[in-house]
Design an enzyme around this catalytic site. Structure first.
Site, PDB file in Angstrom:
ATOM      1  N   PHE A 120      31.194  40.118  40.418  1.00 55.57           N
ATOM      2  CA  PHE A 120      32.356  40.993  40.356  1.00 55.57           C
ATOM      3  C   PHE A 120      32.743  41.163  38.905  1.00 55.57           C
ATOM      4  CE2 PHE A 120      35.867  42.384  43.373  1.00 55.57           C
ATOM      5  CZ  PHE A 120      35.013  42.811  44.366  1.00 55.57           C
ATOM      6  N   GLN A 233      47.768  47.449  37.659  1.00 56.54           N
ATOM      7  CA  GLN A 233      46.316  47.654  37.659  1.00 56.54           C
ATOM      8  C   GLN A 233      45.933  48.929  38.402  1.00 56.54           C
ATOM      9  OE1 GLN A 233      43.364  44.979  39.908  1.00 56.54           O
ATOM     10  NE2 GLN A 233      42.966  44.588  37.759  1.00 56.54           N
ATOM     11  N   HIS A 235      42.875  50.566  39.811  1.00 57.01           N
ATOM     12  CA  HIS A 235      41.490  50.238  40.149  1.00 57.01           C
ATOM     13  C   HIS A 235      40.637  51.457  39.836  1.00 57.01           C
ATOM     14  CE1 HIS A 235      37.974  49.104  42.466  1.00 57.01           C
ATOM     15  NE2 HIS A 235      38.491  47.909  42.688  1.00 57.01           N
ATOM     16  N   LEU A 249      40.649  52.500  48.694  1.00 57.11           N
ATOM     17  CA  LEU A 249      39.796  51.742  47.782  1.00 57.11           C
ATOM     18  C   LEU A 249      38.308  51.838  48.101  1.00 57.11           C
ATOM     19  CD1 LEU A 249      40.437  49.784  45.363  1.00 57.11           C
ATOM     20  CD2 LEU A 249      39.578  48.019  46.882  1.00 57.11           C
ATOM     21  N   GLU A 252      34.837  47.037  44.460  1.00 60.73           N
ATOM     22  CA  GLU A 252      34.026  46.702  43.295  1.00 60.73           C
ATOM     23  C   GLU A 252      32.691  46.095  43.736  1.00 60.73           C
ATOM     24  OE1 GLU A 252      36.678  45.099  40.466  1.00 60.73           O
ATOM     25  OE2 GLU A 252      35.133  43.944  39.464  1.00 60.73           O
ATOM     26  N   ARG A 308      38.507  46.000  35.080  1.00 58.57           N
ATOM     27  CA  ARG A 308      38.957  47.224  35.750  1.00 58.57           C
ATOM     28  C   ARG A 308      39.704  48.175  34.827  1.00 58.57           C
ATOM     29  NH1 ARG A 308      40.880  44.508  41.488  1.00 58.57           N
ATOM     30  NH2 ARG A 308      38.750  44.228  42.224  1.00 58.57           N
ATOM     31  N   HIS A 379      46.570  49.947  42.264  1.00 57.91           N
ATOM     32  CA  HIS A 379      45.977  48.940  43.127  1.00 57.91           C
ATOM     33  C   HIS A 379      46.759  47.639  43.205  1.00 57.91           C
ATOM     34  CE1 HIS A 379      42.736  47.038  45.239  1.00 57.91           C
ATOM     35  NE2 HIS A 379      42.530  46.154  44.305  1.00 57.91           N
ATOM     36  N   ARG A 414      44.185  41.676  36.116  1.00 61.09           N
ATOM     37  CA  ARG A 414      43.625  40.717  37.097  1.00 61.09           C
ATOM     38  C   ARG A 414      42.133  40.979  37.286  1.00 61.09           C
ATOM     39  NH1 ARG A 414      42.459  40.855  42.744  1.00 61.09           N
ATOM     40  NH2 ARG A 414      43.184  43.004  42.874  1.00 61.09           N
TER      41      ARG A 414
HETATM   42  C1  LIG Z   1      41.733  47.808  49.693  1.00 63.70           C
HETATM   43  C2  LIG Z   1      42.018  46.560  48.938  1.00 63.70           C
HETATM   44  C3  LIG Z   1      41.003  45.645  48.717  1.00 63.70           C
HETATM   45  C4  LIG Z   1      41.251  44.463  48.034  1.00 63.70           C
HETATM   46  N1  LIG Z   1      40.237  43.568  47.868  1.00 63.70           N
HETATM   47  C5  LIG Z   1      40.477  42.388  47.241  1.00 63.70           C
HETATM   48  C6  LIG Z   1      39.445  41.414  47.114  1.00 63.70           C
HETATM   49  O1  LIG Z   1      38.331  41.601  47.568  1.00 63.70           O
HETATM   50  N2  LIG Z   1      39.736  40.263  46.487  1.00 63.70           N
HETATM   51  C7  LIG Z   1      40.962  39.996  45.974  1.00 63.70           C
HETATM   52  O2  LIG Z   1      41.152  38.931  45.423  1.00 63.70           O
HETATM   53  N3  LIG Z   1      41.972  40.907  46.108  1.00 63.70           N
HETATM   54  C8  LIG Z   1      41.753  42.076  46.725  1.00 63.70           C
HETATM   55  N4  LIG Z   1      42.770  42.994  46.859  1.00 63.70           N
HETATM   56  C9  LIG Z   1      44.128  42.619  46.461  1.00 63.70           C
HETATM   57  C10 LIG Z   1      44.720  41.708  47.506  1.00 63.70           C
HETATM   58  O3  LIG Z   1      44.320  42.128  48.780  1.00 63.70           O
HETATM   59  C11 LIG Z   1      46.252  41.661  47.460  1.00 63.70           C
HETATM   60  O4  LIG Z   1      46.679  41.445  46.160  1.00 63.70           O
HETATM   61  C12 LIG Z   1      46.754  40.537  48.331  1.00 63.70           C
HETATM   62  O5  LIG Z   1      46.233  40.661  49.627  1.00 63.70           O
HETATM   63  C13 LIG Z   1      48.267  40.444  48.400  1.00 63.70           C
HETATM   64  O6  LIG Z   1      48.571  39.420  49.309  1.00 63.70           O
HETATM   65  P1  LIG Z   1      50.049  38.892  49.525  1.00 63.70           P
HETATM   66  O7  LIG Z   1      49.960  37.763  50.505  1.00 63.70           O
HETATM   67  O8  LIG Z   1      50.680  38.616  48.217  1.00 63.70           O
HETATM   68  O9  LIG Z   1      50.819  40.118  50.156  1.00 63.70           O
HETATM   69  P2  LIG Z   1      50.439  41.139  51.350  1.00 63.70           P
HETATM   70  O10 LIG Z   1      49.143  40.861  51.975  1.00 63.70           O
HETATM   71  O11 LIG Z   1      50.717  42.477  50.788  1.00 63.70           O
HETATM   72  O12 LIG Z   1      51.520  40.797  52.430  1.00 63.70           O
HETATM   73  C14 LIG Z   1      52.878  41.093  52.230  1.00 63.70           C
HETATM   74  C15 LIG Z   1      53.629  40.683  53.456  1.00 63.70           C
HETATM   75  O13 LIG Z   1      55.013  40.765  53.181  1.00 63.70           O
HETATM   76  C16 LIG Z   1      55.656  41.493  54.224  1.00 63.70           C
HETATM   77  N5  LIG Z   1      56.863  42.092  53.662  1.00 63.70           N
HETATM   78  C17 LIG Z   1      56.973  42.899  52.589  1.00 63.70           C
HETATM   79  N6  LIG Z   1      58.257  43.194  52.369  1.00 63.70           N
HETATM   80  C18 LIG Z   1      58.968  42.566  53.329  1.00 63.70           C
HETATM   81  C19 LIG Z   1      60.356  42.503  53.662  1.00 63.70           C
HETATM   82  N7  LIG Z   1      61.284  43.145  52.955  1.00 63.70           N
HETATM   83  N8  LIG Z   1      60.726  41.785  54.754  1.00 63.70           N
HETATM   84  C20 LIG Z   1      59.806  41.150  55.518  1.00 63.70           C
HETATM   85  N9  LIG Z   1      58.492  41.162  55.236  1.00 63.70           N
HETATM   86  C21 LIG Z   1      58.086  41.866  54.158  1.00 63.70           C
HETATM   87  C22 LIG Z   1      54.617  42.466  54.693  1.00 63.70           C
HETATM   88  O14 LIG Z   1      54.932  42.951  55.972  1.00 63.70           O
HETATM   89  C23 LIG Z   1      53.388  41.564  54.676  1.00 63.70           C
HETATM   90  O15 LIG Z   1      53.348  40.775  55.824  1.00 63.70           O
HETATM   91  C24 LIG Z   1      42.545  44.195  47.531  1.00 63.70           C
HETATM   92  C25 LIG Z   1      43.559  45.128  47.747  1.00 63.70           C
HETATM   93  C26 LIG Z   1      43.294  46.308  48.433  1.00 63.70           C
HETATM   94  C27 LIG Z   1      44.375  47.294  48.629  1.00 63.70           C
END
Ligand SMILES: Cc1cc2nc3c(=O)[nH]c(=O)nc-3n(C[C@H](O)[C@H](O)[C@H](O)COP(=O)(O)OP(=O)(O)OC[C@H]3O[C@@H](n4cnc5c(N)ncnc54)[C@H](O)[C@@H]3O)c2cc1C
Length: 603
Positions: A120, A233, A235, A249, A252, A308, A379, A414
């Protein structure tokens, strides 16, 4: 106003990777845990993650170890990272991945049965543990399965709109059920924010509808500090055509498996601009780049796998200079590997099943036979709640943050894969220390005036009614403005205009109104989303204006170089007492000698 009351020792807001991991850890520590999320359990944004989890397991290349991962993360972040977080992350990620495997995650395998790792951008060795290109789904499924048996109380389809405090400390949160609109009070001795990103502040984004910067804003409103908000970021590879899927998306992983970037002249333009910092680690020619993607340990990475921020800017340059693809992107070609591998089409379908289906179904393109059209998409935000590296507690006692809504580990940019490992490493730490914090405290008294104020604010859009401007239009204009004026390439004159526009948008949001009642009312949800979207937009803008240099994800056309003096500071925003946003610089503490040496040795 009626509301239901729930009481937990620890309340986790967000059920993505970070929230689930925090809830599991807090619950394992023996305290009662509530988990709140806006969507259904299992559908958080994390489920979309594709490429993998970065961890120096050294399964594919035994030269890898935590030190190289640490050095890669710091170089990627252009040295404004919280070095202690980067160190903890690199050291602990392998254990968190093995633990996930022990809980049932079915990773792709090496021929001798170990977890397979892929290349990656910005990672020196193949480091991303993955499940095809559906790693996020497996991560969420595993954590959900594991967590569900621990007695965690899950409150689905519920949005938290306010944190509650007694003096300085957090004592709970207040929210509403998205379906019925009923209010809910959560009493808690500690709250973990794990609400993910802010992508919905921009027009073109890979982020899900949930990513409206809620956690950033809840923390800010409660008096916590936000740091590094200028670092967004973009992407390099999102879909650009058809318009309805713009921004989705393209992992990568495509480039990790040998995909190359071409302009309309058929030129592999990434070889034309390799930054000084990465010259020694980048392939001299196409042949060497190909060997790298096929696991040749002597070869160096192809320039498509540079960080990126850089790849995104090279793509923008090609488009601006008239060498773009028909729909305003460039070409990403994986089908060319048919010239190198005997059964390339089957290989591509096996390694990139989601990408194959995504393009076939959404754009009618067979990626095993034709190139994709791609362009940058918003992203990820490197900035977020400022937390203590060891405990993940913010500057507000009892308020913790983890995952994308927290900041520090990534600095200015990142590396792909470092988010999923961040969620696991710091989600666990947040859960552990939130539980410890909760065990040492009594519940705080809830002042009914706080509830009254929160409900009045939440319902204000109904008071203004359907004759007022609809919140959708305000949101749409905000996204347009952020995309155009505070996007991938920034300039002071455009950002000054953005500041003026933001003032007008805030006024429009204050006057926006909705029709109907609280049940199943997406217009009302949008009205409530405007508050966090405006706060994070302002924080991004103010920080971007202040950082008069280009570094990582933040590129200033009017200050294209790095400024040495800004390499030693982070920008912090917080709310002052009258309620306006203030900004200050915060010096980065000096890195200990042993970490400096690791960085030097891995240059
Ligand atoms: C298409 C795509 C592919 C990706 N691929 C990768 C990868 O391969 N490797 C990597 O390391 N990263 C990757 N990323 C980035 C990574 O997925 C995210 O940064 C990460 O999943 C964020 O996780 P999180 O637990 O912080 O939040 P999230 O998974 O965004 O979860 C947020 C949670 O908070 C809840 N929430 C939000 N606001 C509130 C509120 N006010 N009240 C109650 N609940 C709330 C939502 O409902 C959800 O349950 C990718 C991102 C995308 C978009």
């Amino acid at each position: 106003m009626e509301y239901q009351t729930h009481e937990h020792d620890v309340l986790v807001v967000g059920a993505g990777g970070a929230g689930l991991r925090a809830a599991i850890e807090a619950s394992a520590a023996g305290v009662s845990v509530g988990l709140v999320c806006k969507s259904l359990l299992g559908k958080a944004h994390t489920v979309m993650a594709e490429g993998g989890i970065a961890a120096a397991l050294a399964n594919v290349d035994d030269r890898d170890n935590w030190k190289v991962h640490f050095a890669d993360t710091m170089r990627g972040g252009q040295y404004v990272n919280n070095w202690r977080m980067a160190e903890l992350h690199a050291k602990e990620a392998p254990d968190r991945v093995r633990e996930l495997e022990a809980w049932g995650a079915v990773f792709d395998r090496t021929s001798d049965g170990r977890i397979l790792q892929r290349n990656f951008g910005g990672h020196r060795y193949p480091r991303l543990a993955h499940v095809g290109d559906r790693t996020g789904l497996e991560l969420i499924r595993t954590l959900q399965d594991h967590g569900i048996h621990q007695g965690i109380d899950v409150h689905m389809e519920c949005t938290i709109i306010r944190l509650l405090k007694d003096g300085d400390r957090i004592i709970g949160a207040f929210g509403y059920e998205r379906e019925r609109g009923r209010f809910k009070l959560f009493k808690a001795k500690a709250v973990v924010l794990a609400t993910g990103g802010i992508g919905r502040a921009y027009k073109i984004t890979s982020n899900s509808w949930e990513c409206t910067g809620d956690g950033h804003t809840l923390a800010y409103d409660a008096g916590a500090e936000l740091v590094d908000m200028e670092f967004v970021q973009f992407h390099p590879t999102g879909m650009v055509w058809p318009p309805s899927v713009r921004g989705i998306l393209v992992t990568e992983g495509v480039r990790g498996e040998g995909g190359i970037l071409l302009n309309s002249l058929g030129r592999r333009f990434m070889f034309d601009d390799v930054p000084h910092l990465y010259r020694a680690q980048t392939a001299d020619d196409e042949e060497e780049g190909w060997r790298y993607t096929q696991g040749d340990r002597q070869a160096r990475r192809p320039p498509e796998l540079l960080t990126r921020d850089h790849v995104a800017r090279c793509i923008v340059r090609e488009i601006k200079e008239g060498r773009g693809s028909p729909h305003g992107g460039v070409f990403l070609d994986i089908s060319w590997i048919g010239r190198r591998l005997p059964d390339a089409a089957a290989h591509i379908r096996k390694k990139l099943p989601s990408m194959y289906h995504q393009f076939k179904q959404l754009a009618d393109i067979d990626i095993t036979a034709a190139p994709m059209e791609v362009g940058p998409t918003t992203h990820y935000i490197m900035g977020g709640v400022r937390v203590d590296a060891e405990t993940q507690m913010s500057t507000v006692p009892g308020l913790f943050a983890a995952g994308e809504c927290a900041a520090g580990i990534n600095g200015a940019n990142r590396l792909g894969g470092n988010s999923l490992s961040d969620l696991l490493v710091f989600g666990k730490r947040a859960g552990e220390f939130a539980a410890q914090h909760a065990r040492e405290r009594r519940p705080g008294p809830i002042d009914p005036r706080m509830i009254e104020e929160a409900t009045t604010r939440a319902l204000a859009a109904f008071e203004r009614g359907p004759r007022a401007e609809a919140p959708y239009q305000v949101q749409y204009d905000l996204q347009d403005m952020m995309q155009d004026l505070v996007g991938i390439v920034r300039r002071e004159d455009e950002m000054s205009r953005a500041a003026e526009e933001l003032g007008k948008l805030k006024a429009r949001a204050r006057h926006a109104g909705v029709a109907g009642n609280r049940e199943y009312n997406p217009g009302w949800h949008t009205a409530l989303d405007l508050q966090p979207l405006l706060i994070v937009s302002e924080a991004i803008l103010r920080s971007a204006q202040a950082r008069q240099e280009s570094r990582g994800g933040h590129f200033r056309d009017d200050f294209p170089d790095k400024a040495a003096e800004l390499g030693g500071v982070n920008f912090v925003v917080e709310r002052d007492h009258p309620g306006t946003m203030t900004l200050r610089t915060m010096p980065i503490p000096p890195m200990p000698e042993e970490l400096k040496q690791i960085v030097e040795e891995n240059k």
